[in-house]
Design a protein around this motif. Structure first.
Motif, PDB file in Angstrom:
ATOM      1  N   THR A 117       1.199  -1.579   0.036  1.00 48.52           N
ATOM      2  CA  THR A 117      -0.087   0.039   0.155  1.00 48.52           C
ATOM      3  C   THR A 117       0.772   1.159  -0.183  1.00 48.52           C
ATOM      4  OG1 THR A 117      -2.189  -0.927   1.189  1.00 48.52           O
ATOM      5  CG2 THR A 117      -1.086   1.402   1.312  1.00 48.52           C
ATOM      6  N   ALA A 118       2.093   0.947   0.945  1.00 45.84           N
ATOM      7  CA  ALA A 118       2.854   1.955   0.788  1.00 45.84           C
ATOM      8  C   ALA A 118       3.432   1.856  -0.511  1.00 45.84           C
ATOM      9  CB  ALA A 118       3.770   2.102   1.421  1.00 45.84           C
ATOM     10  N   VAL A 119       4.105   1.051  -1.586  1.00 46.09           N
ATOM     11  CA  VAL A 119       4.700   1.457  -2.527  1.00 46.09           C
ATOM     12  C   VAL A 119       3.829   1.828  -3.493  1.00 46.09           C
ATOM     13  CG1 VAL A 119       6.091  -0.429  -4.008  1.00 46.09           C
ATOM     14  CG2 VAL A 119       6.480  -0.517  -1.685  1.00 46.09           C
ATOM     15  N   ALA A 120       2.140   1.353  -3.076  1.00 46.10           N
ATOM     16  CA  ALA A 120       1.640   2.017  -4.507  1.00 46.10           C
ATOM     17  C   ALA A 120       1.408   3.041  -4.643  1.00 46.10           C
ATOM     18  CB  ALA A 120       0.030   1.322  -4.986  1.00 46.10           C
ATOM     19  N   ALA A 121       1.601   4.046  -3.568  1.00 53.78           N
ATOM     20  CA  ALA A 121       1.807   5.669  -3.435  1.00 53.78           C
ATOM     21  C   ALA A 121       2.267   6.483  -3.211  1.00 53.78           C
ATOM     22  CB  ALA A 121       0.841   5.126  -1.952  1.00 53.78           C
ATOM     23  N   SER A 122       3.785   5.801  -3.462  1.00 58.18           N
ATOM     24  CA  SER A 122       4.468   6.369  -3.546  1.00 58.18           C
ATOM     25  C   SER A 122       5.804   6.327  -4.861  1.00 58.18           C
ATOM     26  CB  SER A 122       5.910   5.768  -2.979  1.00 58.18           C
ATOM     27  OG  SER A 122       6.952   6.211  -2.672  1.00 58.18           O
ATOM     28  N   GLU A 123       5.877   7.426  -5.122  1.00 55.72           N
ATOM     29  CA  GLU A 123       6.394   7.972  -6.650  1.00 55.72           C
ATOM     30  C   GLU A 123       7.857   7.015  -6.743  1.00 55.72           C
ATOM     31  OE1 GLU A 123       6.338  11.760  -8.565  1.00 55.72           O
ATOM     32  OE2 GLU A 123       3.851  11.743  -8.133  1.00 55.72           O
ATOM     33  N   THR A 124       8.477   7.739  -5.487  1.00 55.85           N
ATOM     34  CA  THR A 124       9.540   7.251  -6.090  1.00 55.85           C
ATOM     35  C   THR A 124      10.364   5.649  -5.468  1.00 55.85           C
ATOM     36  OG1 THR A 124      10.122   7.620  -3.578  1.00 55.85           O
ATOM     37  CG2 THR A 124      10.496   9.286  -5.421  1.00 55.85           C
ATOM     38  N   ALA A 125       9.175   4.747  -4.763  1.00 52.06           N
ATOM     39  CA  ALA A 125       9.193   3.251  -4.906  1.00 52.06           C
ATOM     40  C   ALA A 125       8.931   2.669  -5.838  1.00 52.06           C
ATOM     41  CB  ALA A 125       7.770   3.077  -3.976  1.00 52.06           C
ATOM     42  N   MET A 126       7.736   3.424  -6.522  1.00 52.14           N
ATOM     43  CA  MET A 126       7.289   2.989  -8.062  1.00 52.14           C
ATOM     44  C   MET A 126       8.008   3.014  -8.954  1.00 52.14           C
ATOM     45  SD  MET A 126       4.541   1.282  -7.788  1.00 52.14           S
ATOM     46  CE  MET A 126       4.696   0.524  -9.435  1.00 52.14           C
ATOM     47  N   GLU A 127       8.733   4.072  -9.141  1.00 51.64           N
ATOM     48  CA  GLU A 127       9.927   3.944  -9.841  1.00 51.64           C
ATOM     49  C   GLU A 127      11.001   3.412  -9.250  1.00 51.64           C
ATOM     50  OE1 GLU A 127      13.358   7.201 -11.411  1.00 51.64           O
ATOM     51  OE2 GLU A 127      11.744   7.934  -9.931  1.00 51.64           O
ATOM     52  N   ALA A 128      11.629   3.023  -8.644  1.00 49.68           N
ATOM     53  CA  ALA A 128      12.198   1.951  -8.221  1.00 49.68           C
ATOM     54  C   ALA A 128      11.732  -0.248  -8.646  1.00 49.68           C
ATOM     55  CB  ALA A 128      12.368   1.990  -6.666  1.00 49.68           C
ATOM     56  N   VAL A 129      10.540  -0.135  -8.522  1.00 50.68           N
ATOM     57  CA  VAL A 129      10.140  -1.393  -8.395  1.00 50.68           C
ATOM     58  C   VAL A 129       9.868  -1.596  -9.812  1.00 50.68           C
ATOM     59  CG1 VAL A 129       7.609  -2.300  -8.718  1.00 50.68           C
ATOM     60  CG2 VAL A 129       8.222  -1.515  -6.332  1.00 50.68           C
ATOM     61  N   ASN A 142       9.060  -8.149 -11.283  1.00 51.92           N
ATOM     62  CA  ASN A 142       8.794  -9.915 -11.119  1.00 51.92           C
ATOM     63  C   ASN A 142       7.770  -9.932 -10.055  1.00 51.92           C
ATOM     64  OD1 ASN A 142       9.654  -9.801 -14.470  1.00 51.92           O
ATOM     65  ND2 ASN A 142      11.378 -10.765 -13.872  1.00 51.92           N
ATOM     66  N   ALA A 143       8.510 -10.029  -8.949  1.00 49.88           N
ATOM     67  CA  ALA A 143       7.309  -9.403  -7.477  1.00 49.88           C
ATOM     68  C   ALA A 143       6.818  -9.464  -7.347  1.00 49.88           C
ATOM     69  CB  ALA A 143       9.238  -9.742  -5.882  1.00 49.88           C
ATOM     70  N   VAL A 144       6.561  -7.950  -7.907  1.00 50.27           N
ATOM     71  CA  VAL A 144       5.186  -7.036  -8.047  1.00 50.27           C
ATOM     72  C   VAL A 144       4.346  -8.436  -8.990  1.00 50.27           C
ATOM     73  CG1 VAL A 144       4.018  -5.231  -8.461  1.00 50.27           C
ATOM     74  CG2 VAL A 144       5.964  -5.454  -6.861  1.00 50.27           C
ATOM     75  N   ALA A 145       4.207  -8.183 -10.145  1.00 50.26           N
ATOM     76  CA  ALA A 145       3.847  -9.276 -10.837  1.00 50.26           C
ATOM     77  C   ALA A 145       3.175 -10.393 -10.600  1.00 50.26           C
ATOM     78  CB  ALA A 145       3.517  -9.074 -12.378  1.00 50.26           C
ATOM     79  N   ALA A 146       4.136 -11.183  -9.473  1.00 43.60           N
ATOM     80  CA  ALA A 146       3.626 -12.631  -9.783  1.00 43.60           C
ATOM     81  C   ALA A 146       2.858 -12.382  -7.776  1.00 43.60           C
ATOM     82  CB  ALA A 146       4.540 -13.239  -9.057  1.00 43.60           C
ATOM     83  N   SER A 147       2.896 -11.711  -7.388  1.00 46.14           N
ATOM     84  CA  SER A 147       2.011 -11.128  -6.311  1.00 46.14           C
ATOM     85  C   SER A 147       0.865 -10.688  -6.084  1.00 46.14           C
ATOM     86  CB  SER A 147       2.719 -10.809  -4.992  1.00 46.14           C
ATOM     87  OG  SER A 147       2.096  -9.867  -4.144  1.00 46.14           O
ATOM     88  N   LYS A 148      -0.937 -11.614  -5.653  1.00 42.56           N
ATOM     89  CA  LYS A 148      -1.583 -10.761  -5.619  1.00 42.56           C
ATOM     90  C   LYS A 148      -1.880  -9.188  -4.413  1.00 42.56           C
ATOM     91  CE  LYS A 148      -6.704 -12.495  -5.230  1.00 42.56           C
ATOM     92  NZ  LYS A 148      -7.491 -13.434  -4.801  1.00 42.56           N
ATOM     93  N   THR A 149      -0.950  -9.973  -3.514  1.00 43.17           N
ATOM     94  CA  THR A 149      -1.426  -9.035  -2.556  1.00 43.17           C
ATOM     95  C   THR A 149      -1.145  -7.226  -3.570  1.00 43.17           C
ATOM     96  OG1 THR A 149      -1.282  -9.996  -0.186  1.00 43.17           O
ATOM     97  CG2 THR A 149      -0.573  -8.009  -0.156  1.00 43.17           C
ATOM     98  N   ALA A 150       0.485  -7.857  -3.742  1.00 43.80           N
ATOM     99  CA  ALA A 150       1.556  -6.647  -5.109  1.00 43.80           C
ATOM    100  C   ALA A 150       0.697  -5.556  -5.831  1.00 43.80           C
ATOM    101  CB  ALA A 150       2.484  -6.874  -4.866  1.00 43.80           C
ATOM    102  N   MET A 151      -0.401  -6.782  -6.446  1.00 35.23           N
ATOM    103  CA  MET A 151      -1.424  -6.167  -7.432  1.00 35.23           C
ATOM    104  C   MET A 151      -2.598  -5.976  -7.250  1.00 35.23           C
ATOM    105  SD  MET A 151       0.808  -6.483 -10.027  1.00 35.23           S
ATOM    106  CE  MET A 151      -0.781  -5.715 -11.439  1.00 35.23           C
ATOM    107  N   THR A 152      -2.907  -5.940  -6.448  1.00 35.53           N
ATOM    108  CA  THR A 152      -3.779  -5.804  -5.516  1.00 35.53           C
ATOM    109  C   THR A 152      -4.199  -4.400  -4.759  1.00 35.53           C
ATOM    110  OG1 THR A 152      -4.936  -7.546  -4.948  1.00 35.53           O
ATOM    111  CG2 THR A 152      -5.989  -5.756  -3.918  1.00 35.53           C
ATOM    112  N   ALA A 153      -3.045  -3.700  -4.244  1.00 35.74           N
ATOM    113  CA  ALA A 153      -2.646  -2.598  -4.519  1.00 35.74           C
ATOM    114  C   ALA A 153      -2.079  -1.998  -5.161  1.00 35.74           C
ATOM    115  CB  ALA A 153      -1.423  -2.812  -3.304  1.00 35.74           C
ATOM    116  N   VAL A 154      -1.721  -2.599  -5.967  1.00 30.85           N
ATOM    117  CA  VAL A 154      -1.162  -1.444  -6.801  1.00 30.85           C
ATOM    118  C   VAL A 154      -1.824  -1.175  -8.241  1.00 30.85           C
ATOM    119  CG1 VAL A 154       0.670  -1.508  -9.679  1.00 30.85           C
ATOM    120  CG2 VAL A 154       1.399  -2.230  -7.160  1.00 30.85           C
ATOM    121  N   ALA A 155      -2.308  -2.252  -8.232  1.00 31.26           N
ATOM    122  CA  ALA A 155      -3.490  -1.534  -9.903  1.00 31.26           C
ATOM    123  C   ALA A 155      -5.085  -0.954  -8.798  1.00 31.26           C
ATOM    124  CB  ALA A 155      -4.872  -2.747  -9.261  1.00 31.26           C
ATOM    125  N   ALA A 156      -4.539  -0.454  -7.928  1.00 32.79           N
ATOM    126  CA  ALA A 156      -6.034   0.202  -7.337  1.00 32.79           C
ATOM    127  C   ALA A 156      -5.706   1.900  -6.481  1.00 32.79           C
ATOM    128  CB  ALA A 156      -6.807  -0.331  -5.538  1.00 32.79           C
TER     129      ALA A 156
END
Length: 421
Positions: free
Chosen positions: A153-165, A173-187
Motif C-alpha cells: 500500500t505504501a509502495v503503490a502510493a509512492s512515486e519514488t518507490a514505484m520508480e524503483a519497482v 516480477n515480484a510485484v507482478a507475481a503477488s496478488k497482494t502486491a497487484m491488488t495494491a498497485v491496481a487500486a
C-alpha cells in the motif's frame, strides 16, 4: 600510492576486458566455484568492474558479465560490496545500507547505483521498502515486501518507490507475481500511472496472469491504461491481454464508454477477435452507443462483429445495438455480406404456404418473391408477428427480429436470406 580497490579494479579489468569472450568465461568459472565466487563478490574492485559500467555506454561484454552475476546466488553480496565501497556508513549490513532514506533517494537517482540496488532480491526489497517510508529491517527481501499489504500500500502510493519497482526486473516480477502486491498497485492511481507509462512494466503485467487479472478487474487500473497510449497499445496488440479484458465486466465497461479505447480496439484485429468471441465483451459493446459507433465506423471491427455468432447474438439482444445497425447503411452492407447469413428457399413446389423460418432472434437481410401478377400482392413476411407485404422481386429488408421470422409465399423458387442470432 594506488589504493587496493584501484589495484583490484585494474586487475579484474584486465581479466574480464582484455579479451571479451574469455572475460565472460572467466567470470562464469569464478561463479561456478563457491569459494572463488565468495572471494570475488567480497572484492570491491572486482564488483565495480561488473556492476559499475554506465548503462548508456556498455562495452562489448559488459551486459553479459552483468547478467551472469545478476543471475547468480551471490548477487546480493556483490551489490552490498559495491555500494559499501561508495557508502562506508552502510557497508556494515544491508539494513545499514538502506535504512537511510536520503541515501536511498541518492541511489535511485544514479543510474549505475539504482541498477545495482535493483539487481538483488534482498537489496531491492530493503531499498524499495525505505523509499516507500517503511523500515527496511522489517522485510527480508523483495518477495516479503510484495507479500505485505502494508508495505505494498505504501509502495503503490509512492512515486519514488514505484520508480524503483519499474526500473528493476527483480522487483517488477515480484510485484507482478503477488496478488497482494497487484491488488495494491491496481487500486492506486499513482502506481498505475507509473505502470501504464512503462513498456517494460506493461509487458510484465501482461505476461503474468496474477497481475493481468488484478488490472482488468480494477476500474482505477483500466482508467490508467486507457489514458496512456503506451499501455493501451500494449493491451490491444496482445491476445493474452485482450482475452482477460474481454472476460472482465469492469474492463469492458471502461472500454465501451471510452472513444479513445474503442478507437484502439476497433482498429486491432487481435483485439476485435477477442471482443467478438466473448459474450461478456459483446454485452458491454452492444449496450454502448459510443462502442457501437466505433465498431460501425471501422471496417476491421465491423467485419469481426458480423462474422461472429457470439457478437451477433449480443447485437440482436440490445436495442442500442439494433438501432445503431439499422441506422447505418455501412453496417447493413456488412451484414448483407456476413458469412453467417443463410438462405431458405421454399422448394416444395408451387402453392401457398405459411412457414415459420425461425423461432428466436435474427436479422432479415432480404426476401425474394418469384411470383408475378395477383400472387405477388398476397405474399408477406412477418417479423415478431408484424406483417409486411412482399412485392414481386427482391426486397432488401435490413431489420432485426427478436422472437420470430415467418413468411407466406407461393412460388417454389421464392427465398428468404437472414442471419440467425
Amino acid at each position: 600510492m594506488i589504493k587496493k580497490i584501484q589495484q583490484d579494479f585494474s586487475y579484474y579489468s584486465h581479466e574480464f576486458k582484455d579479451n571479451y569472450r574469455k572475460g565472460v568465461h572467466r567470470l562464469r568459472t569464478i561463479l561456478a566455484s563457491r569459494a572463488q565466487a565468495q572471494a570475488f563478490v567480497s572484492n570491491a574492485g572486482g564488483t565495480a568492474v561488473v556492476l559499475g559500467y554506465e548503462p548508456e555506454t556498455p562495452d562489448k561484454n559488459a551486459q553479459e558479465l552483468y547478467a551472469l552475476l545478476a543471475a547468480s546466488p551471490y548477487i546480493d553480496d556483490a551489490v552490498q560490496t559495491f555500494l559499501g565501497s561508495i557508502y562506508e556508513a552502510g557497508a556494515e549490513s544491508q539494513d545499514a545500507m538502506y535504512s537511510d532514506s536520503a541515501r536511498c533517494l541518492e541511489i535511485l537517482h544514479d543510474p549505475v547505483m539504482s541498477r545495482a540496488a535493483g539487481a538483488g532480491t534482498v537489496s531491492a526489497g530493503k531499498w524499495i521498502a525505505t523509499l516507500a517510508g517503511q523500515s527496511c529491517n522489517l522485510y527480508r527481501d523483495m518477495n516479503a515486501v510484495a507479500a505485505s499489504d502494508i508495505a505494498m500500500t505504501a509502495v503503490a502510493a509512492s512515486e519514488t518507490a514505484m520508480e524503483a519497482v519499474i526500473s528493476g526486473t527483480i522487483a517488477l516480477n515480484a510485484v507482478a507475481a503477488s496478488k497482494t502486491a497487484m491488488t495494491a498497485v491496481a487500486a492506486n492511481e499513482t502506481a498505475m500511472a507509473a505502470v501504464a507509462a512503462s513498456r517494460v512494466a506493461m509487458s510484465a503485467i501482461i505476461g503474468n496472469s496474477t497481475a493481468l487479472n488484478a488490472v482488468v478487474t480494477s476500474s482505477v487500473a483500466m482508467a490508467a491504461i486507457i489514458g496512456n497510449s503506451t499501455a493501451l497499445n500494449a493491451v490491444v496488440s496482445s491476445s493474452t491481454a485482450m482475452a482477460a479484458v474481454a472476460a472482465s465486466q469492469t474492463a469492458m465497461a471502461a472500454i465501451a464508454s471510452s472513444q479513445t479505447a474503442m478507437a484502439a480496439i476497433a482498429s486491432s484485429q487481435t483485439a476485435m477477435a477477442a471482443i467478438a468471441s466473448s459474450q461478456t465483451a459483446m454485452a458491454a459493446i452492444a449496450s454502448s452507443s459510443t462502442a457501437m459507433a466505433a465498431i460501425i465506423g471501422n471496417s476491421t471491427a465491423l467485419n469481426a462483429v458480423v462474422s461472429s455468432s457470439t457478437a451477433m447474438a449480443a447485437v440482436a439482444s440490445s436495442n442500442t445495438a439494433r438501432t445503431a445497425i439499422t441506422n447505418s447503411a455501412t453496417a447493413k452492407n456488412a451484414l448483407a455480406s456476413s458469412p453467417l447469413k443463410t438462405t431458405v428457399t421454399k422448394g416444395n413446389g408451387n402453392g401457398w404456404e405459411n412457414r415459420t423460418i425461425r423461432n428466436g432472434m435474427g436479422y432479415l437481410i432480404s426476401c425474394y418473391n418469384a411470383n408475378s401478377g395477383g400472387e405477388a400482392g398476397s405474399t408477406w413476411y412477418k417479423l415478431d408477428g408484424a406483417q409486411t407485404s412482399q412485392p414481386a422481386g427482391t426486397t432488401n429488408v435490413g431489420k432485426f427480429f427478436t422472437s420470430s421470422l415467418a413468411i407466406y409465399w407461393w412460388s417454389s423458387t421464392s427465398s428468404v436470406t437472414y442471419i440467425p442470432c
